[in-house]
Design a protein around this motif. Structure first.
Motif, mmCIF file in Angstrom:
data_model
loop_
_atom_site.group_PDB
_atom_site.id
_atom_site.type_symbol
_atom_site.label_atom_id
_atom_site.label_comp_id
_atom_site.label_asym_id
_atom_site.label_seq_id
_atom_site.Cartn_x
_atom_site.Cartn_y
_atom_site.Cartn_z
ATOM 1 N N LYS A 373 34.112 -19.006 -14.934
ATOM 2 C CA LYS A 373 33.509 -19.549 -16.062
ATOM 3 C C LYS A 373 32.816 -18.881 -16.723
ATOM 4 O O LYS A 373 33.003 -19.348 -18.345
ATOM 5 N N THR A 374 32.000 -17.718 -16.697
ATOM 6 C CA THR A 374 31.305 -16.930 -17.458
ATOM 7 C C THR A 374 32.439 -15.739 -18.195
ATOM 8 O O THR A 374 32.550 -15.853 -19.532
ATOM 9 N N LEU A 407 23.660 -8.991 -19.913
ATOM 10 C CA LEU A 407 23.727 -10.404 -18.776
ATOM 11 C C LEU A 407 24.460 -10.397 -17.201
ATOM 12 O O LEU A 407 24.114 -10.688 -16.278
ATOM 13 N N ARG A 408 25.841 -9.845 -17.629
ATOM 14 C CA ARG A 408 26.284 -9.463 -16.013
ATOM 15 C C ARG A 408 25.636 -8.936 -15.109
ATOM 16 O O ARG A 408 25.225 -8.940 -14.018
ATOM 17 N N ALA A 409 24.880 -7.527 -15.416
ATOM 18 C CA ALA A 409 23.746 -6.650 -14.950
ATOM 19 C C ALA A 409 22.717 -7.309 -14.080
ATOM 20 O O ALA A 409 21.845 -6.951 -13.488
ATOM 21 N N PHE A 410 22.260 -7.806 -15.264
ATOM 22 C CA PHE A 410 20.784 -8.427 -15.109
ATOM 23 C C PHE A 410 20.829 -9.584 -14.904
ATOM 24 O O PHE A 410 19.708 -10.213 -14.105
ATOM 25 N N GLY A 411 21.194 -10.526 -14.874
ATOM 26 C CA GLY A 411 21.547 -11.855 -13.859
ATOM 27 C C GLY A 411 23.122 -12.156 -13.181
ATOM 28 O O GLY A 411 22.484 -13.851 -13.148
ATOM 29 N N THR A 412 23.824 -11.354 -12.666
ATOM 30 C CA THR A 412 23.895 -11.605 -11.330
ATOM 31 C C THR A 412 23.993 -10.812 -10.541
ATOM 32 O O THR A 412 23.568 -10.128 -9.915
ATOM 33 N N THR A 462 20.940 -8.251 -3.935
ATOM 34 C CA THR A 462 19.842 -8.900 -5.428
ATOM 35 C C THR A 462 20.970 -8.446 -6.264
ATOM 36 O O THR A 462 21.960 -8.546 -7.124
ATOM 37 N N PHE A 463 20.055 -8.486 -7.255
ATOM 38 C CA PHE A 463 20.458 -8.606 -9.146
ATOM 39 C C PHE A 463 21.137 -6.620 -8.899
ATOM 40 O O PHE A 463 20.931 -6.202 -8.440
ATOM 41 N N ASN A 464 22.568 -6.775 -10.027
ATOM 42 C CA ASN A 464 23.109 -5.981 -10.007
ATOM 43 C C ASN A 464 22.595 -4.852 -10.404
ATOM 44 O O ASN A 464 23.506 -3.758 -10.345
ATOM 45 N N VAL A 465 22.015 -4.627 -11.321
ATOM 46 C CA VAL A 465 21.504 -4.018 -12.418
ATOM 47 C C VAL A 465 20.630 -2.606 -11.355
ATOM 48 O O VAL A 465 20.999 -1.760 -11.534
ATOM 49 N N PHE A 466 20.088 -2.997 -10.094
ATOM 50 C CA PHE A 466 19.445 -2.243 -9.786
ATOM 51 C C PHE A 466 20.163 -1.226 -8.626
ATOM 52 O O PHE A 466 19.616 0.259 -8.492
#
Length: 784
Positions: A373-374, A407-412, A462-466
């Motif tokens: 969807k994204t 948004l994909r880095a911090f929200g997925t 966890t979130f992908n940004v880490f």
């Protein structure tokens, strides 16, 4: 020879036609035989002597015992026989006559196609007639040996000659042709279920065909048979005249995959569509619109890498397992209709409707989690911005791409279904001026699952940004953020990747993330602040907490690193994490009582040290995410006035832990996401079905349509307080039914309340008593 098994299926009316044609041919054969006998008696005496000595054979209406084993050329006759297509290919079909003095007529099937033209080869003309009858036979029946010899005799009519092996066989079989199939392909005897069909022989004898225990069924239409494994193609069988009917509501079918014949309910039968509609771009074009036909079309198109299919004004997208070729945006630019099914077509239609009607438009993708969807939202926004153009450089395609990268880095997070599963809801809007150009954009987010920072299941991360930060951060920044050395243990589960390929992908993603921040105007100090907050969360997980005794950090050196990157002292950090008496502060501000009395009267469960650390980490990440959204809106906002807008809504899809083989119930965050999706499903249901039916009713258009018993309104009413949508008699007649969210708001303030009280209240409002089918109830109790 022994009779083969009875064929349960035969073509309707074929037996009757065969008998009529056989009678006609026998009558013609008798007339020709009388004429030929008269001529041969006057012209050829040896032929008369030969007829007296032995048996005269009539094959396809011609004599076969002439001089030198060859018959005289008969007058040219042409018999036309129309044969119905056989249901099955017989191994060998036989029809035996019952009266003595008649030879067995054997009809076998070969792979030779039926000939439609008559050819004279030698002295025996070929014909389409399937009968081989003999005349002037003696009264002796053919022996078992003779029958076996006839069955094994290959091609008795070879180039017009009768093959002789010392002795002429008593009744040679005719030339085998494809048109002689009169039974189903599975093999069986030539059988008629009409009572005592008769065949008239050459001397007028009446010959009854052998009656076999079995019914005659003929094939009609192809249908879909729905079973527990899905649906499969089948053929409906109808009874012939004289065959008993099935009970009402039952139908007999033959499954195409294994040729199995079964009786089933009519409810499990769906009509099929012509093969030319197997790849229809629009499901509304189907003649028979049912679930099996819809799934069949989607399956056929997906197998041909056509993942987009129209469903009236809506679009169905099946996420491919690999990359497929995509359309170019130039194919849709400037068009209003006649566009192939694609996300670009949906965006183009929304843009044109906005320009024509001067009304706001919305694009809402729905589906399970990980359905793509994204990606569809991003494609729609990029196409609209690229097609309509923007005022200046406020909103560009590059900025839209950068926004989704952040948004994909911090929200997925990473799940077994998808490496980037969205864990928040968002509404992205594009504002347009009077000229139809994009003047500004705005991003709004909600329902972020910040708890994933500190708590993850065994199959989630966890979130992908880490992972991206730990793999791609420069050495100078690592030293400044105290990330040059990794911790041995982490209570939050934030660990760097171990595989080289995963590290390379994460490092590359971090480089793209930094480039996206620069595209949206993030300054170096702002980026450094973001990395500091993320590093502090990592250090809090490495510091740990004491499980017994006082609530404090277990590893003070890692706690000191967390305080250092946050710009505070360790004591201040410990006080903020473990000694925050928020409840006491609220009570002091509201009731104005002394702190000593409040401390003595405070009851209820206290937060553990682990819950305190997890709460601090989740709160830091939630505030950081809100700041990032604010920085994005700063980059794409404008002071210009907007006339209309197009909004794109993206939410996490439906989630059910049992579908992923998880032995747990859904979390509160998953409940909220499912509730939002149910509300959107309710909007789709009302706009697509309910509103159209109401319009037909107003215009007095008769439409036969059965609304489904289970609608999203019943599920939505259980969650929220909208009791007007779902009227149920409550246990207390003076109390109005309330949804789960309202009950939780009330019970959280009640002393000693628990989960059982909430469940009992909810069931008392919405659980229907006395219903046999529990699946139709909006609420039912289940054992955990």
């Amino acid at each position: 020879p022994p009779m083969s098994p009875v064929s349960p299926v035969a073509t309707a009316g074929f037996i009757k036609q065969l008998v009529r044609e056989t009678e006609k041919e026998a009558k013609e054969a008798r007339e020709q035989e009388k004429e030929r006998k008269f001529e041969q008696q006057n012209e050829c005496q040896p032929v008369d002597e030969a007829m007296d000595r032995g048996t005269q054979l009539l094959v396809n209406g011609h004599l076969g015992d002439g001089p030198d084993g060859r018959s005289a050329p008969p007058p040219e006759t042409k018999a036309t026989h129309k044969r119905a297509k056989p249901l099955r290919k017989p191994k060998g079909t036989q029809a035996r006559t019952a009266s003595a003095g008649q030879c067995t007529t054997q009809l076998e099937n070969t792979d030779t196609p039926q000939q439609n033209t008559e050819q004279n080869i030698g002295s025996f003309p070929s014909s389409q007639g399937p009968v081989a009858m003999e005349t002037t036979l003696g009264t002796q029946q053919p022996s078992r040996k003779d029958e076996l010899s006839m069955e094994n005799w290959d091609s008795p009519l070879d180039m017009g000659n009768v093959r002789q092996d010392g002795q002429e066989p008593s009744c040679p079989a005719p030339e085998r042709q494809e048109g002689e199939n009169i039974a189903e392909r599975t093999g069986g005897n030539l059988i008629s279920q009409e009572a005592n069909q008769e065949v008239v022989g050459s001397h007028g004898e009446q010959v009854d065909l052998e009656k076999v225990n079995g019914d005659i069924w003929y094939e009609t239409d192809q249908v879909w048979y729905v079973n527990k494994e899905g649906f499969t193609l089948a053929t409906v069988l109808k009874p012939d005249v004289g065959t008993s009917e099935l009970p009402e509501g039952q139908v007999r079918i033959r499954i195409e995959s294994d040729n199995m014949i079964i009786d089933t309910d009519e409810e499990l039968i769906h009509k099929t569509n012509p093969p030319k509609l197997d790849y229809s771009e629009d499901l509304a074009q189907l003649i028979s619109l049912n679930e099996s036909s819809v799934l069949h079309v989607l399956q056929q198109r997906y197998g041909s890498q056509l993942i987009h299919t129209k469903a009236g004004p809506n679009l169905i997208i099946i996420r491919p397992s690999s990359t497929v070729s995509n359309y170019s945006g130039k194919l849709f630019k400037g068009k209003q209709d006649g566009m192939p099914p694609h996300v670009f077509a949906v965006a183009q239609r929304a843009y044109w409707n906005m320009l024509i009607h001067r009304k706001d438009q919305s694009i809402i993708p729905l589906g399970w989690s990980g359905a793509g969807k994204t990606t569809s939202c991003q494609s729609a926004l990029e196409y609209i911005v690229g097609t309509a153009g923007s005022v200046g450089t406020t909103v560009t395609v590059e900025k839209i791409q950068a926004m989704f990268t952040i948004l994909r880095a911090f929200g997925t997070i990473s799940t077994p279904q998808n490496n980037a599963t969205t864990r928040f809801s968002m509404v992205a809007s594009l504002d347009f001026n009077q000229a139809g150009r994009v003047s500004a954009a705005h991003l709004q987010t909600m329902l972020l699952e910040q708890i994933h920072v500190a708590q993850q299941s065994s199959c989630e991360g966890t979130f992908n940004v880490f992972h991206q930060m730990l793999a791609g951060l420069d050495l100078s920044f690592r030293s400044e953020l105290h990330l040059h050395q990794m911790a041995e243990s982490q209570i939050f589960g934030i660990l760097p990747f171990a595989k080289v390929e995963e590290k390379q992908r994460a490092s590359s993603a971090f480089g793209k993330l930094q480039a996206a921040m620069e595209t949206l105007g993030f300054t170096a100090d702002e980026q450094m602040t973001i990395w500091r907050v993320l590093a502090a969360i990592y250090h809090l997980g490495a510091a740990g907490v004491c499980k017994v005794g006082r609530r404090q950090f277990m590893k003070f050196e890692w706690a000191q690193n967390a305080a250092s990157v946050l710009g505070c002292e360790l004591e201040e950090l410990s006080t903020a994490v473990f000694k925050h008496h928020l409840k006491l502060i609220i009570q002091q501000a509201t009731s104005k009582i002394h702190s000593e009395e409040t401390a003595d009267s405070t009851t209820g469960p206290r937060l553990t040290g682990l819950e305190c650390v997890e709460g601090m980490a989740a709160g830091l990440y939630e505030e950081l995410f809100a700041i990032i959204i604010m920085l994005i809106n700063r980059s794409v906002s404008s002071q210009q006035l907007a006339l209309t807008s197009i909004m794109v809504v993206d939410t996490p899809g439906f989630q059910n832990p049992h579908h992923e083989n998880r032995e747990r119930a859904a979390t509160f965050e998953e409940l909220c996401h499912n509730y939002v999706h149910e509300r959107l499903q309710l909007l789709y249901h009302e706009r697509t079905l309910v509103s159209q039916l109401e319009r037909f009713k107003e215009e007095k258009v008769q439409v036969t349509f059965d609304m489904a018993e289970s609608v999203p309104a019943s599920t939505v009413s259980v969650i929220d307080q909208t009791s007007s949508q779902f009227k149920v008699q409550p246990s207390n007649k003076g109390e109005e039914p309330k949804g789960l969210l309202w009950i939780l708001d009330e019970e959280v303030l009640v002393q000693g309340s628990n989960d059982a009280v909430v469940l009992n209240r909810l069931c008392s409002y919405f659980e229907k008593k006395g219903m046999g089918n529990e699946d139709k109830q909006p609420v039912r109790r289940c054992e955990q």
